[in-house]
Design a protein around this motif. Structure first.
Motif, PDB file in Angstrom:
ATOM      1  N   UNK A  41       0.788  -1.220   0.000  1.00 38.31           N
ATOM      2  CA  UNK A  41       0.000   0.000   0.000  1.00 38.31           C
ATOM      3  C   UNK A  41       0.823   1.273   0.000  1.00 38.31           C
ATOM      4  N   UNK A  42       2.110   1.147  -0.022  1.00 36.73           N
ATOM      5  CA  UNK A  42       2.941   2.354  -0.053  1.00 36.73           C
ATOM      6  C   UNK A  42       3.021   2.912  -1.469  1.00 36.73           C
ATOM      7  N   UNK A  43       2.864   4.178  -1.560  1.00 37.18           N
ATOM      8  CA  UNK A  43       2.958   4.844  -2.855  1.00 37.18           C
ATOM      9  C   UNK A  43       4.388   5.252  -3.157  1.00 37.18           C
ATOM     10  N   UNK A  44       5.052   5.725  -2.139  1.00 37.69           N
ATOM     11  CA  UNK A  44       6.433   6.170  -2.287  1.00 37.69           C
ATOM     12  C   UNK A  44       7.341   4.953  -2.507  1.00 37.69           C
ATOM     13  N   UNK A  45       8.040   4.898  -3.612  1.00 34.25           N
ATOM     14  CA  UNK A  45       8.893   3.724  -3.881  1.00 34.25           C
ATOM     15  C   UNK A  45       9.986   3.531  -2.837  1.00 34.25           C
ATOM     16  N   UNK A  46      10.523   4.616  -2.316  1.00 29.84           N
ATOM     17  CA  UNK A  46      11.555   4.484  -1.282  1.00 29.84           C
ATOM     18  C   UNK A  46      10.979   3.850  -0.022  1.00 29.84           C
ATOM     19  N   UNK A  47       9.800   4.314   0.321  1.00 33.03           N
ATOM     20  CA  UNK A  47       9.151   3.770   1.510  1.00 33.03           C
ATOM     21  C   UNK A  47       8.783   2.304   1.294  1.00 33.03           C
ATOM     22  N   UNK A  48       8.317   2.022   0.128  1.00 27.82           N
ATOM     23  CA  UNK A  48       7.977   0.634  -0.197  1.00 27.82           C
ATOM     24  C   UNK A  48       9.213  -0.260  -0.066  1.00 27.82           C
ATOM     25  N   UNK A  49      10.318   0.190  -0.618  1.00 24.84           N
ATOM     26  CA  UNK A  49      11.548  -0.598  -0.524  1.00 24.84           C
ATOM     27  C   UNK A  49      11.996  -0.787   0.918  1.00 24.84           C
ATOM     28  N   UNK A  50      11.823   0.270   1.689  1.00 29.65           N
ATOM     29  CA  UNK A  50      12.214   0.177   3.094  1.00 29.65           C
ATOM     30  C   UNK A  50      11.362  -0.877   3.818  1.00 29.65           C
ATOM     31  N   UNK A  51      10.063  -0.815   3.594  1.00 28.88           N
ATOM     32  CA  UNK A  51       9.182  -1.800   4.230  1.00 28.88           C
ATOM     33  C   UNK A  51       9.502  -3.217   3.720  1.00 28.88           C
ATOM     34  N   UNK A 249     -13.306   2.298   0.431  1.00 31.33           N
ATOM     35  CA  UNK A 249     -13.146   3.118   1.617  1.00 31.33           C
ATOM     36  C   UNK A 249     -12.175   2.538   2.610  1.00 31.33           C
ATOM     37  N   UNK A 250     -11.452   1.604   2.150  1.00 32.76           N
ATOM     38  CA  UNK A 250     -10.543   0.961   3.091  1.00 32.76           C
ATOM     39  C   UNK A 250      -9.404   1.849   3.512  1.00 32.76           C
ATOM     40  N   UNK A 251      -8.342   1.669   2.861  1.00 35.74           N
ATOM     41  CA  UNK A 251      -7.121   2.275   3.319  1.00 35.74           C
ATOM     42  C   UNK A 251      -7.077   3.768   3.274  1.00 35.74           C
ATOM     43  N   UNK A 252      -7.634   4.287   2.200  1.00 33.94           N
ATOM     44  CA  UNK A 252      -7.346   5.681   1.937  1.00 33.94           C
ATOM     45  C   UNK A 252      -7.980   6.622   2.932  1.00 33.94           C
ATOM     46  N   UNK A 253      -8.961   6.140   3.647  1.00 39.43           N
ATOM     47  CA  UNK A 253      -9.587   7.022   4.608  1.00 39.43           C
ATOM     48  C   UNK A 253      -9.492   6.446   6.009  1.00 39.43           C
ATOM     49  N   UNK A 254      -8.326   6.281   6.401  1.00 44.37           N
ATOM     50  CA  UNK A 254      -8.118   5.969   7.800  1.00 44.37           C
ATOM     51  C   UNK A 254      -8.188   4.503   8.132  1.00 44.37           C
ATOM     52  N   UNK A 255      -7.763   3.699   7.221  1.00 47.93           N
ATOM     53  CA  UNK A 255      -7.725   2.291   7.558  1.00 47.93           C
ATOM     54  C   UNK A 255      -6.799   2.068   8.735  1.00 47.93           C
ATOM     55  N   UNK A 256      -7.197   1.152   9.500  1.00 47.92           N
ATOM     56  CA  UNK A 256      -6.352   0.846  10.630  1.00 47.92           C
ATOM     57  C   UNK A 256      -6.684   1.700  11.827  1.00 47.92           C
TER      58      UNK A 256
ATOM     59  N   UNK B   1       8.783  13.188  -1.304  1.00 47.49           N
ATOM     60  CA  UNK B   1       7.383  12.876  -1.605  1.00 47.49           C
ATOM     61  C   UNK B   1       6.575  12.909  -0.297  1.00 47.49           C
ATOM     62  N   UNK B   2       5.454  13.589  -0.383  1.00 42.54           N
ATOM     63  CA  UNK B   2       4.612  13.684   0.811  1.00 42.54           C
ATOM     64  C   UNK B   2       4.025  12.319   1.145  1.00 42.54           C
ATOM     65  N   UNK B   3       3.943  12.062   2.418  1.00 42.65           N
ATOM     66  CA  UNK B   3       3.411  10.771   2.856  1.00 42.65           C
ATOM     67  C   UNK B   3       1.908  10.736   2.699  1.00 42.65           C
ATOM     68  N   UNK B   4       1.412   9.584   2.360  1.00 42.86           N
ATOM     69  CA  UNK B   4      -0.041   9.399   2.343  1.00 42.86           C
ATOM     70  C   UNK B   4      -0.502   9.050   3.759  1.00 42.86           C
ATOM     71  N   UNK B   5      -1.796   9.103   3.911  1.00 39.35           N
ATOM     72  CA  UNK B   5      -2.367   8.762   5.219  1.00 39.35           C
ATOM     73  C   UNK B   5      -2.019   7.319   5.593  1.00 39.35           C
ATOM     74  N   UNK B   6      -2.106   6.461   4.609  1.00 41.31           N
ATOM     75  CA  UNK B   6      -1.811   5.050   4.857  1.00 41.31           C
ATOM     76  C   UNK B   6      -0.355   4.849   5.245  1.00 41.31           C
ATOM     77  N   UNK B   7       0.516   5.486   4.512  1.00 42.20           N
ATOM     78  CA  UNK B   7       1.940   5.359   4.814  1.00 42.20           C
ATOM     79  C   UNK B   7       2.247   5.879   6.206  1.00 42.20           C
TER      80      UNK B   7
END
Lengths: 289, 60
Positions: A41-51, A249-256, B1-7
């Motif tokens: 679910x990470x959009x940022x490729x750097x963050x995705x790689x880190x996870x 409506x899952x993740x994008x609006x406050x999932x978790x 890059x700005x973080x998303x809510x999920x991130x």
């Protein structure tokens, strides 16, 4: 030695076995519930790689802990019984038959599906469909959604504009449901709803208790959901139950935030209500703007 | 890059989760009897701290 490893412990003191088991449990949890879905679910490729890196490291170290427990006989995975193995073989056989029938359908249509557009091709259920700009399927015999799609949620690149919404974690196109395409307007043909619906069960998913997969939950529908039935037969006047059709409506609006776990799709699949953020946008008719 | 809510949520939960594991591992270091397990716990603790540092580093 205050207590032998692996046997009983004094109050407030853990044995080596208990310590190792707790570590393994913690590693499983953070890996499965945080890192694995975070990668998806990470959009940022750097963050995705880190996870992804942390996920791999955690799994690798969990293996070490497992090996430690296993070497001492504290973690011995039980052999599957005959019935379970038999059930597995049956499931595999059923899967093969389904895949064969899919191959038959494909050959019936000349070995290809008549799709137009440039979007991505998906195979959900037995009917491949495309999420490009205006697709057609040969399976139902009825052209579906042949009109312009000014609000095509997939976009010409097959990417859902949902991903452009603030906070969207981004399942991208992989989990795009045709249900999200409803409410497009005059081009709508009710038969569409029967063709590309996300059945899930086509591959036996969910029928065998495969876990908390959203697909598994989706599979429990077993057919056309009631909200689709409610909108059929009205031709161009069909008003989609857009709160259902467009919601993702899952993740994008406050999932978790509700503590329901990492699977936004699981929530989506279960949820029958209209979220407040749709209600707060009068006149949107469920269209993503 | 700005973080998303999920991130943001996953980062936050991961930091909290890894920190908790680090705390537990620190306690376990004083409790384990088996040197082999002690060595493993020490290694895990080192990795855990690296994870926390990396996660925090991504938000600052």
């Amino acid at each position: 030695m205050s207590h032998p490893s692996g046997s009983g412990s004094k109050s407030g003191t853990l044995t080596d076995r208990q310590i190792a088991e707790d570590i393994l449990t913690s590693q499983k949890y953070i890996s499965n519930y945080y890192y694995a879905p975070a990668v998806l679910e990470s959009t940022d490729p750097n963050l995705r790689n880190m996870f992804q890196k942390m996920h791999n490291e955690t799994q690798s170290q969990a293996k070490q802990v497992f090996d430690y427990l296993n070497s001492r006989g504290w973690y011995k995975p039980r052999q599957a019984d005959a019935q379970s193995v038999n059930d597995l073989r049956n499931a595999a056989q059923e899967s093969k038959q389904i895949l064969s029938s899919i191959a038959g359908e494909m050959s019936d249509t000349g070995g290809k599906s008549d799709m137009i557009g440039t979007g991505q091709q998906h195979h959900m259920g037995t009917q491949p469909f495309q999420t490009g700009t205006g697709w057609q399927s040969t399976y139902s015999g009825t052209p579906q959604w042949t009109g312009a799609a000014p609000h095509n949620v997939y976009g010409s690149q097959g990417v859902s504009p949902l991903s452009q919404r603030p906070g969207y974690g981004g399942y991208g196109t992989s989990f795009s449901s045709p249900a999200q395409s409803h409410g497009i307007g005059t081009g709508w043909q009710p038969t569409y709803s029967q063709t590309p619906q996300w059945r899930g069960t086509q591959y036996g998913e969910g029928q065998s208790g495969m876990g908390p997969s959203s697909l598994a939950l989706g599979a429990s529908w077993g057919g056309q959901p009631s909200w689709m039935q409610g909108g059929t037969g009205t031709g161009t006047g069909w008003q989609p139950a857009y709160s259902q059709a467009t919601q993702w409506t899952g993740t994008q609006y406050g999932e978790g935030q509700s503590g329901m776990g990492p699977s936004s799709l699981a929530q989506w699949a279960r949820w029958g209500g209209q979220p407040s953020w749709i209600q707060s946008q009068p006149g949107t008719q469920g269209q993503w703007r | 890059m700005a973080l998303t809510q999920t991130e943001t949520w996953y980062l936050s939960e991961s930091i909290k989760g890894e920190t908790l594991i680090c705390q537990k591992l620190a306690n376990y270091l004083n409790q384990v009897q088996d040197p082999e397990l002690g060595k493993l716990v020490l290694e895990l603790q080192r990795t855990c701290r690296q994870h926390v540092d990396t996660l925090i580093g991504h938000i600052s």
